[in-house]
Design an enzyme around this catalytic site. Structure first.
Site, short mmCIF file in Angstrom:
data_model
loop_
_atom_site.label_atom_id
_atom_site.label_comp_id
_atom_site.label_asym_id
_atom_site.label_seq_id
_atom_site.Cartn_x
_atom_site.Cartn_y
_atom_site.Cartn_z
N TYR A 46 -0.18 -3.00 -16.34
CA TYR A 46 -1.08 -2.19 -15.49
C TYR A 46 -2.33 -2.99 -15.20
CZ TYR A 46 0.19 2.53 -14.26
OH TYR A 46 0.73 3.60 -13.63
N GLU A 48 -5.03 -1.77 -12.81
CA GLU A 48 -5.85 -1.02 -11.84
C GLU A 48 -7.19 -1.73 -11.63
OE1 GLU A 48 -5.14 2.69 -13.86
OE2 GLU A 48 -4.76 3.64 -11.93
N ASP A 196 -0.99 -5.09 13.63
CA ASP A 196 0.05 -4.93 12.62
C ASP A 196 1.13 -5.97 12.95
OD1 ASP A 196 2.24 -4.28 11.11
OD2 ASP A 196 2.21 -2.14 11.58
N THR A 222 3.68 -6.55 6.60
CA THR A 222 4.61 -6.47 5.47
C THR A 222 5.00 -7.90 5.14
OG1 THR A 222 6.41 -6.14 7.03
CG2 THR A 222 5.56 -4.17 5.93
N LYS A 225 9.80 -9.14 6.03
CA LYS A 225 10.55 -9.31 7.29
C LYS A 225 10.64 -10.81 7.58
CE LYS A 225 9.42 -4.68 8.95
NZ LYS A 225 8.23 -4.12 8.29
N ARG A 231 9.54 -6.83 -0.74
CA ARG A 231 8.95 -5.70 -0.02
C ARG A 231 7.53 -5.49 -0.53
NH1 ARG A 231 13.14 -3.07 2.54
NH2 ARG A 231 11.53 -1.71 3.34
#
Ligand code: DSN
Length: 395
Positions: A46, A48, A196, A222, A225, A231
């Protein structure tokens, strides 16, 4: 693997992937190194917060990892660290775009973007997406004759309606976007310009699609692609841009965490970092060039064979084929199903000025990134086009 049920599914999916021609323009095949990093023990941690400002202890290596990933992202697109900031924590493209709007657009404000039917994405303000419920979409229209963005109309509409953000980018628009014109429109209407580049980021990295960085305030992408990573997503923002008296990069960081997400998925961050290094090589540049050559060859042959290609061709990795041709051909849904039976995977897609429905639209969307990763060249594209043609015509 101890879990035989899941192992069986993984093996079956591997076999499926190897056994088909994959023309889905938003999919790709990652390297073994990317998969190794993605499935690494970083997933146990973790973290954060952001590097060197976390809410849990034990961050010696996570801080190093995230910082390295950010540096590689900036380096790939030749961005100066004092001018641009990269947030590598968004879990995927939709939350990345949502974070930008959360940071910059007051509730009920306007987002100008391409509607789905013109090749945009759900998160460009489409009504069925949270981005169209919290904010209002002002559509960017296409010229019905050329099927290209109508920049004149876009300018008129933007000046009149004053969107807070103009988002340009696409999932099914095969041509170059004129980012310079978009900047002029954003300046004339007082909007932020967000690009984008999820679909074409790998082409920008490879130097075969215009770079938006000279003109945009914010660029989202992203990573799975054309960038050929796992991903995930990245938000690039200019450090010298303000919204009110606040730096937009600070607002965007806050919108990602704690605004939208908890801990970053560090396996993903590790995988993205590996991919970004792979993308910054001469071999990747060659790959990006080949993607476009392949797409042009595929579009050219399909057109020769009598299929209508939306906008008459492609500048990128994707092609929109009007299979319906006003009743002279076959609907997109049937085309998708027939092609899958023949071992060619693509997706049905609306076309500009769609007269059918999104569930059974007039076209299919195809693209070349995945098959180019597998080493296919123009001559292979000609054969694929012929197979598509014979399958769709039932010959
Ligand atoms: N689903 C992606 C695509 O296929 O273009 C966009 O989110």
């Amino acid at each position: 693997m101890h879990d035989k049920q899941i192992e069986k599914l993984i093996k079956a999916e591997e076999k499926r992937q190897k056994g088909v021609i994959n023309l889905i323009p938003s999919e790709n095949y990652v390297s073994k190194d990317v998969l190794t990093a993605l499935g690494s023990i970083f997933d146990n941690k973790y973290a954060e917060g952001y590097p060197y400002a976390r809410y849990y202890a034990g961050q010696k290596y996570t801080d190093e990892l995230e910082t390295l990933c950010q540096k590689r992202a900036l380096k790939l697109f030749k961005l100066k660290e004092d001018l641009w900031h990269a947030n590598v924590q968004p879990l995927s493209g939709s939350p990345a775009n949502l974070a930008v709007y959360l940071a910059l657009v007051p509730k009920g404000g306007k987002i100008m973007g391409l509607p789905l039917s013109s090749g945009g994405h759900l998160t460009h303000g489409q009504k069925v997406s949270i981005t169209g419920k919290m904010w209002e979409q002002l559509p960017i229209n296409l010229n019905p004759k050329t099927e290209l963005i109508d920049y004149e109309k876009m300018k008129e509409d933007a000046i009149r309606e004053k969107p807070v953000v103009i988002v340009v980018g696409f999932t099914a628009y095969p041509r170059f976007v004129d980012f310079k014109k978009c900047r002029e429109i954003a300046d004339a209407s007082g909007a932020f310009l967000m690009v984008d580049m999820s679909h074409f980021a790998g082409l920008v990295a490879g130097g075969v699609y215009p770079s938006p960085f000279e003109y945009a305030d914010v660029v989202t992408t992203t990573t799975h692609k054309t960038l050929r990573g796992p991903r995930s997503a990245i938000i690039f923002s200019r450090k010298d841009k303000k919204s009110g008296d606040k730096d937009i990069s600070v607002l965007i960081d806050k919108a990602v965490f704690p605004g939208l997400q908890g801990g970053p998925h560090l396996g993903q961050v590790a995988g993205v970092a590996v991919a970004l290094k792979e993308d910054n090589t001469p071999a990747f540049k060659k790959y990006a060039k080949q993607i476009v050559k392949n797409a042009k060859a595929l579009a050219g042959e399909l057109s020769e064979l009598g299929w209508r290609i939306v906008s008459g061709g492609t500048d990128s990795h994707l092609i929109l084929v009007d299979t319906w041709m006003n009743g002279k051909g076959i609907p997109g849904k049937e085309a998708e199903a027939k092609l899958e039976k023949a071992g060619i995977i693509c997706n049905k897609n609306t076309i500009p000025g769609e007269t059918r429905s999104p569930f059974d639209p007039s076209g299919i969307r195809i693209g070349t990134p995945a098959e180019t990763t597998r080493g296919k060249k123009e001559k292979d594209m000609i054969l694929i086009a012929r197979k598509i043609n014979s399958t769709l015509r039932g010959k």
